[in-house]
Write a protein that holds these residues in place. Structure first.
Motif, mmCIF file in Angstrom:
data_model
loop_
_atom_site.group_PDB
_atom_site.id
_atom_site.type_symbol
_atom_site.label_atom_id
_atom_site.label_comp_id
_atom_site.label_asym_id
_atom_site.label_seq_id
_atom_site.Cartn_x
_atom_site.Cartn_y
_atom_site.Cartn_z
ATOM 1 N N ALA A 236 0.839 -1.125 0.211
ATOM 2 C CA ALA A 236 -0.006 0.047 0.117
ATOM 3 C C ALA A 236 0.867 1.163 0.120
ATOM 4 O O ALA A 236 0.723 1.976 -0.671
ATOM 5 N N MET A 237 1.731 1.254 0.891
ATOM 6 C CA MET A 237 2.658 2.529 0.903
ATOM 7 C C MET A 237 3.440 2.555 -0.252
ATOM 8 O O MET A 237 3.752 3.920 -0.992
ATOM 9 N N ASP A 238 3.924 1.797 -0.989
ATOM 10 C CA ASP A 238 4.721 1.667 -2.317
ATOM 11 C C ASP A 238 3.560 2.259 -3.372
ATOM 12 O O ASP A 238 4.038 3.114 -4.187
ATOM 13 N N ALA A 239 2.388 1.627 -3.351
ATOM 14 C CA ALA A 239 1.640 2.121 -4.308
ATOM 15 C C ALA A 239 1.202 3.649 -4.157
ATOM 16 O O ALA A 239 1.027 4.296 -5.094
ATOM 17 N N LEU A 240 1.105 4.002 -3.021
ATOM 18 C CA LEU A 240 0.579 5.390 -2.710
ATOM 19 C C LEU A 240 1.775 6.387 -3.073
ATOM 20 O O LEU A 240 1.373 7.465 -3.575
#
Length: 378
Positions: A236-240
């Protein structure tokens, strides 16, 4: 006004030309009607997808375009300058493929990515909940192992493409509390127990449906878990980080459209025997708007180039998203001011752009969260 783009290759130049042609021919003439009716333009989106635009930053071997993120963001900006909801559709779909592409196994990539990038499917992300917006580590939706399957229970909020997506990237708790207990699963929309709810009534971007999705004991095959259990928060953090760059590009496109419209109006509108563009009160305002748009574009593309060269870019992505979306709110508001009373009526698109700009300060992490990211990095 003409945007002078520094593109890395001749292929990128040709791509931008194609995108401009599609955006002017397929998007710009339809946006007002679809926004007024609140209808998602699935055929227009499918046209873009079939042209290969929905897989631009992913490898060609899996059906993607193999383009640098910098080029992808130029495309997002262009589309947003014609129709923000469609640019958002591109961003949302691209992020729905992120987990498989970067964290999935080789088998998962070979099995799923060609279909996800092929142009016929539309993806969505089930991340936020009513009690887990900025605080994603408190996600309450669970995915409990039951034999070879996972059973999903919970409710996701603010899901773009809810009810029209063909699949969802769902972030759920497979382990204990906190960030390390989260995982990501790829869930087909027609899975029993996947229940999209009534669309929210929003102040803008009406042609893009947003709603809750309820997971009522939805059974998902175990091989749909992306990567390893417990990697959901990292995914999630990488995608965000990537999504924040795309939102920044959307903001630049929206502001560029508002600036261009305000300049054209100021050239034509006459008061006291001359175009209002000739008055410093208007001319200087437009100059500040133009400078802000250019500055935001440079910040967004700088962060993208860091990503493309494999360097850390999270903080720069936060800066870009923060600056570009605050800029878009100011520029669209100022565009309404340039038009005066005419800017406050729906006959001109600037009032719609102002309402749409507000969304960009909230999605993919509020601008308060971006300030937190930047300040902590200092």
């Amino acid at each position: 006004m003409k945007v002078h783009r520094l593109l890395p290759t001749e292929d990128a130049v040709d791509l931008i030309g194609l995108v401009e042609e599609i955006a002017d021919g397929e998007l710009a003439p339809r946006v007002a009607d679809f926004e007024a009716r609140g209808e998602f333009p699935r055929e227009a989106v499918r046209t873009l997808a079939r042209a290969g635009l929905f897989g631009l930053p992913y490898p060609q071997e899996h059906g993607g375009g193999g383009q640098p993120y910098e080029v992808y963001l130029h495309v997002v900006e262009l589309i947003a300058s014609r129709w923000l909801a469609v640019a958002e559709a591109l961003n949302v779909h691209t992020l729905s493929c992120h987990g498989i592409a970067h964290f999935g196994t080789d088998v998962q990539r070979k099995q799923h990515l060609p279909d996800l990038l092929g142009g016929e499917l539309l993806g969505a992300n089930c991340l936020s909940e009513h009690e887990a917006g900025s605080d994603l580590a408190s996600i309450a939706t669970t995915a409990t192992r039951d034999g070879d399957d996972y059973v999903l229970r919970g409710t996701k909020a603010w899901v773009t493409h809810s009810g029209i997506a063909d699949y969802y990237a769902v972030y759920a708790r497979t382990g204990g509390p906190g960030a390390r207990g989260l995982s990501c699963l790829l869930v087909d929309a027609d899975t029993a127990g996947v229940l999209p709810q009534r669309p929210e009534k929003k102040m803008g971007v009406s042609s893009s449906p947003t709603a809750q999705v309820v997971f009522d004991h939805a059974r998902v095959p175990g091989d749909r878990l992306i990567g390893r259990p417990g990697k959901g928060f990292l995914i999630a953090m990488d995608a965000l980080d990537c999504g924040r760059l795309a939102i920044g590009a959307c903001a630049v496109g929206l502001a560029q459209a508002a600036l261009d419209y305000a300049v054209d109006y100021a050239r034509q509108r006459r008061q006291f025997g001359q175009p209002i563009m000739s008055f410093q009160g208007i001319g200087f305002l437009l100059a500040d708007m133009a400078t802000a748009v250019s500055a935001a574009r440079a910040l967004v593309l700088h962060a993208a180039r860091l990503r493309d060269t494999g360097r850390p870019f999270s903080v720069e992505a936060a800066k870009a998203k923060l600056f570009a979306t605050d800029m878009a709110m100011r520029v669209t508001t100022d565009a309404v001011q340039v038009l005066g009373g005419a800017g406050y009526v729906a006959d001109h698109p600037v009032e719609r752009w102002m309402r749409e700009a507000k969304l960009l300060q909230i999605v993919e992490g509020t601008n308060q969260i971006q300030r937190l990211v930047v300040s902590r990095a200092l």
